[in-house]
Design an enzyme around this catalytic site. Structure first.
Site, PDB file in Angstrom:
ATOM      1  CG  HIS A 264      -0.497  13.594  71.647  1.00  9.05           C
ATOM      2  ND1 HIS A 264       0.446  12.748  72.199  1.00  9.05           N
ATOM      3  CD2 HIS A 264       0.189  14.577  71.016  1.00  9.05           C
ATOM      4  CE1 HIS A 264       1.646  13.222  71.919  1.00  9.05           C
ATOM      5  NE2 HIS A 264       1.533  14.325  71.196  1.00  9.05           N
ATOM      6  CG  ASP A 318       0.039  20.384  65.205  1.00 15.01           C
ATOM      7  OD1 ASP A 318       0.993  21.160  65.350  1.00 15.01           O
ATOM      8  OD2 ASP A 318       0.164  19.206  64.818  1.00 15.01           O
TER       9      ASP A 318
HETATM   10  C1  LIG Z   1       2.629  17.590  66.648  1.00 11.69           C
HETATM   11  C2  LIG Z   1       1.716  16.458  66.537  1.00 11.69           C
HETATM   12  O1  LIG Z   1       2.051  15.519  65.849  1.00 11.69           O
HETATM   13  S1  LIG Z   1       0.327  16.464  67.424  1.00 11.69           S
HETATM   14  C3  LIG Z   1      -0.807  15.489  66.444  1.00 11.69           C
HETATM   15  C4  LIG Z   1      -1.255  16.249  65.234  1.00 11.69           C
HETATM   16  N1  LIG Z   1      -2.220  15.480  64.435  1.00 11.69           N
HETATM   17  C5  LIG Z   1      -3.552  15.751  64.413  1.00 11.69           C
HETATM   18  O2  LIG Z   1      -4.042  16.659  65.058  1.00 11.69           O
HETATM   19  C6  LIG Z   1      -4.368  14.879  63.486  1.00 11.69           C
HETATM   20  C7  LIG Z   1      -5.607  14.328  64.192  1.00 11.69           C
HETATM   21  N2  LIG Z   1      -5.240  13.373  65.215  1.00 11.69           N
HETATM   22  C8  LIG Z   1      -4.928  12.066  64.885  1.00 11.69           C
HETATM   23  O3  LIG Z   1      -4.959  11.664  63.719  1.00 11.69           O
HETATM   24  C9  LIG Z   1      -4.513  11.122  65.998  1.00 11.69           C
HETATM   25  O4  LIG Z   1      -5.093  11.512  67.222  1.00 11.69           O
HETATM   26  C10 LIG Z   1      -2.966  11.034  66.164  1.00 11.69           C
HETATM   27  C11 LIG Z   1      -2.307  10.726  64.807  1.00 11.69           C
HETATM   28  C12 LIG Z   1      -2.409  12.348  66.686  1.00 11.69           C
HETATM   29  C13 LIG Z   1      -2.643   9.917  67.158  1.00 11.69           C
HETATM   30  O5  LIG Z   1      -2.981   8.714  66.563  1.00 11.69           O
HETATM   31  P1  LIG Z   1      -3.084   7.309  67.343  1.00 11.69           P
HETATM   32  O6  LIG Z   1      -2.399   7.377  68.638  1.00 11.69           O
HETATM   33  O7  LIG Z   1      -2.664   6.273  66.373  1.00 11.69           O
HETATM   34  O8  LIG Z   1      -4.626   7.205  67.668  1.00 11.69           O
HETATM   35  P2  LIG Z   1      -5.742   6.540  66.735  1.00 11.69           P
HETATM   36  O9  LIG Z   1      -5.767   7.207  65.394  1.00 11.69           O
HETATM   37  O10 LIG Z   1      -5.558   5.055  66.771  1.00 11.69           O
HETATM   38  O11 LIG Z   1      -7.032   6.956  67.542  1.00 11.69           O
HETATM   39  C14 LIG Z   1      -7.520   6.275  68.672  1.00 11.69           C
HETATM   40  C15 LIG Z   1      -9.034   6.464  68.712  1.00 11.69           C
HETATM   41  O12 LIG Z   1      -9.328   7.854  68.873  1.00 11.69           O
HETATM   42  C16 LIG Z   1      -9.991   8.379  67.728  1.00 11.69           C
HETATM   43  N3  LIG Z   1      -9.349   9.661  67.383  1.00 11.69           N
HETATM   44  C17 LIG Z   1      -8.043   9.985  67.530  1.00 11.69           C
HETATM   45  N4  LIG Z   1      -7.830  11.232  67.116  1.00 11.69           N
HETATM   46  C18 LIG Z   1      -9.019  11.697  66.712  1.00 11.69           C
HETATM   47  C19 LIG Z   1      -9.418  12.929  66.160  1.00 11.69           C
HETATM   48  N5  LIG Z   1      -8.550  13.924  65.963  1.00 11.69           N
HETATM   49  N6  LIG Z   1     -10.705  13.087  65.813  1.00 11.69           N
HETATM   50  C20 LIG Z   1     -11.598  12.074  66.006  1.00 11.69           C
HETATM   51  N7  LIG Z   1     -11.268  10.874  66.532  1.00 11.69           N
HETATM   52  C21 LIG Z   1      -9.993  10.699  66.870  1.00 11.69           C
HETATM   53  C22 LIG Z   1      -9.761   7.352  66.631  1.00 11.69           C
HETATM   54  O13 LIG Z   1     -10.762   7.389  65.657  1.00 11.69           O
HETATM   55  C23 LIG Z   1      -9.734   6.059  67.412  1.00 11.69           C
HETATM   56  O14 LIG Z   1     -11.031   5.726  67.745  1.00 11.69           O
HETATM   57  P3  LIG Z   1     -11.490   4.153  67.852  1.00 11.69           P
HETATM   58  O15 LIG Z   1     -10.633   3.586  68.952  1.00 11.69           O
HETATM   59  O16 LIG Z   1     -12.926   4.220  68.168  1.00 11.69           O
HETATM   60  O17 LIG Z   1     -11.170   3.557  66.516  1.00 11.69           O
HETATM   61  O1  LIG Z   2       4.641  13.444  70.379  1.00  9.53           O
HETATM   62  C1  LIG Z   2       4.010  13.267  69.319  1.00  9.53           C
HETATM   63  O2  LIG Z   2       3.653  12.158  68.875  1.00  9.53           O
HETATM   64  C2  LIG Z   2       3.624  14.435  68.493  1.00  9.53           C
HETATM   65  C3  LIG Z   2       3.848  15.752  69.147  1.00  9.53           C
HETATM   66  O3  LIG Z   2       3.070  16.204  69.961  1.00  9.53           O
HETATM   67  C4  LIG Z   2       5.075  16.480  68.827  1.00  9.53           C
HETATM   68  O4  LIG Z   2       5.912  15.979  68.060  1.00  9.53           O
HETATM   69  O5  LIG Z   2       5.239  17.613  69.331  1.00  9.53           O
END
Ligand SMILES: CC(=O)SCCNC(=O)CCNC(=O)[C@H](O)C(C)(C)COP(=O)(O)OP(=O)(O)OC[C@H]1O[C@@H](n2cnc3c(N)ncnc32)[C@H](O)[C@@H]1OP(=O)(O)O
Ligand SMILES: O=C([O-])CC(=O)C(=O)O
Length: 381
Positions: A264, A318
């Site tokens: 997140h 999620d």
């Molecule tokens: C309601 C919602 O929107 S909740 C989020 C739902 N989305 C997911 O579950 C999809 C999986 N999660 C992700 O893609 C990301 O964690 C996000 C999109 C939620 C947040 O993205 P950002 O804040 O941009 O984080 P970013 O993708 O830059 O990750 C930061 C670091 O953690 C790692 N990381 C983040 N999420 C994950 C994951 N789910 N699995 C493995 N590694 C992860 C990245 O690879 C990165 O590593 P690095 O610094 O070594 O390159």
């Molecule tokens: O806050 C965020 O980036 C995503 C999230 O958890 C939501 O929308 O509920």
């Protein structure tokens, strides 16, 4: 001419404040979420989804009479126009329900787009219509893609119970309806996430609220945002057994593949909503029996924490929601539309807040292209 940039470019606008808001607050280090200052644990224990929607949109808890009136108004507006139903009947039955919802939400604007944004009555009616009709549209598409007529809303049932009824034509048992209502409350709002930001940008052009909600639905659908709840179940099925959890995580690490339902931008600890949702799955075990995918999920959480805990990667909202919905008998591709049904409350709260202080969103960019490029005639390319 050179342009001066006053702040550093941050991919994904990480850490950049894009608005002031009093709607909700997240403490990502402590794992706290508050709506209008009220802790989410408290709201889910004591309140209802429509009470929460009122709180978010009108900035205070309703009185008994106000809540009754709000619920009655929503009940009155739950039906959808036959022309919207006919339009939805033409959607391909193989299409994703989020696409159907985005199109149908936008279509409401064909009927109600007066755009009297300074008229509180217009705002009130738009709020009621959107909260009332979005669940009916989700359920109607679900019925029509199976070749059935939509099931009409049941006036004896409240918001959550009626949605479950429209999916099955059976009155849900009170525990299922209560758990579903808690899920809606949990998903109702979350500061300036991607879909809410989308809603705010759209709102800032002073377009109609149906376009605002349609743009937010489109943004929520993506697998990095609300769409992850459906992906989580696919992933648990792919893993298939507790023994396969570790090899699956190792494969993700080797391929730099994200593990769905984890990570997140704001939370660096377990999302408090994931904790509540996990408790709800366990409550449902009493009713419907254990679930092998739950055991895989728990093991996955353990192995991900072992490997990624130091990076602050824990379950987000999620991760456990799909397991709750499956226990309630809801098909996987309705998980994200259900997120949208709930989040309409937060999007509308931000729409209203944006209108009160509106200035069009128009950030800047760092241009990385060339200048004075020649135009090469097509025959010479
Ligand atoms: C309601 C919602 O929107 S909740 C989020 C739902 N989305 C997911 O579950 C999809 C999986 N999660 C992700 O893609 C990301 O964690 C996000 C999109 C939620 C947040 O993205 P950002 O804040 O941009 O984080 P970013 O993708 O830059 O990750 C930061 C670091 O953690 C790692 N990381 C983040 N999420 C994950 C994951 N789910 N699995 C493995 N590694 C992860 C990245 O690879 C990165 O590593 P690095 O610094 O070594 O390159
Ligand atoms: O806050 C965020 O980036 C995503 C999230 O958890 C939501 O929308 O509920």
């Amino acid at each position: 001419m050179t342009t001066t940039f006053f702040c550093e470019y941050k991919p994904g606008l990480e850490g950049i404040p894009a608005a002031k808001s009093s709607i909700s607050h997240v403490d990502g280090q402590k794992g706290i979420l508050e709506y209008r200052g009220i802790n989410i644990e408290e709201l889910t224990k004591k309140g209802s989804f429509l009470e929460t929607a009122y709180l978010l949109i009108w900035d205070r808890l309703p009185t008994k009479e106000e809540l009754k009136q709000f619920e009655t108004n929503i009940l009155y507006h739950r039906r959808i126009k036959y022309r919207i139903r006919d339009m939805m009947k033409c959607f391909p039955e193989t299409g994703h329900p989020m696409d159907a919802l985005q199109t149908s939400a936008a279509a409401l604007g064909l009927f109600y787009s007066r755009r009297a944004l300074d008229d509180p009555e217009y705002i009130r009616k738009a709020v009621v219509r959107l909260l009332a009709k979005i669940p009916t549209m989700v359920a109607a598409f679900h019925q029509m893609r199976k070749g059935n007529d939509p099931i009409q809303p049941n006036d004896e049932l409240d918001y959550a119970a009626n949605f479950l009824y429209m999916l099955t034509e059976r009155k849900p048992d009170p525990l299922a309806a209560r758990i579903f209502d808690v899920c809606l409350t949990l998903h109702a709002e979350h500061t300036i996430n991607a879909s809410t930001f989308s809603a705010m940008v759209t709102a800032s052009t002073l377009t109609d609220p149906y376009a605002v909600i349609a743009s937010a639905v489109g943004t929520l659908a993506g697998p990095l945002h609300g769409g992850a709840n459906e992906e989580v179940l696919l992933m648990l099925e792919e893993i298939g057994s507790i023994e396969n959890v570790r090899p699956y995580v190792e494969k993700c690490i080797a391929n730099k593949q994200k593990i769905m339902g984890f990570g997140h931008r704001v939370y660096k600890v377990k999302d408090p909503r994931a904790t509540i949702l996990q408790d709800l799955v366990k409550q449902l075990f009493g009713e419907t029996g254990q679930d092998p995918y739950y055991d895989i999920a728990v093991e996955l959480e353990r192995v991900v924490e072992e490997n990624f805990g130091h990076k602050g990667i824990y379950p987000n909202v999620d991760f456990y929601s799909g397991l709750v919905y499956r226990k309630l008998g809801i098909p996987d591709d309705l998980f994200t539309p259900i997120f949208a049904i709930a989040r309409v409350a937060g999007w509308l709260a931000h729409w209203k807040e944006q209108l009160a202080v509106n200035r069009i969103f128009r950030p800047t960019q760092v241009y990385t292209g060339v200048h004075n490029a020649p135009y090469i005639p097509i025959e010479e390319r």
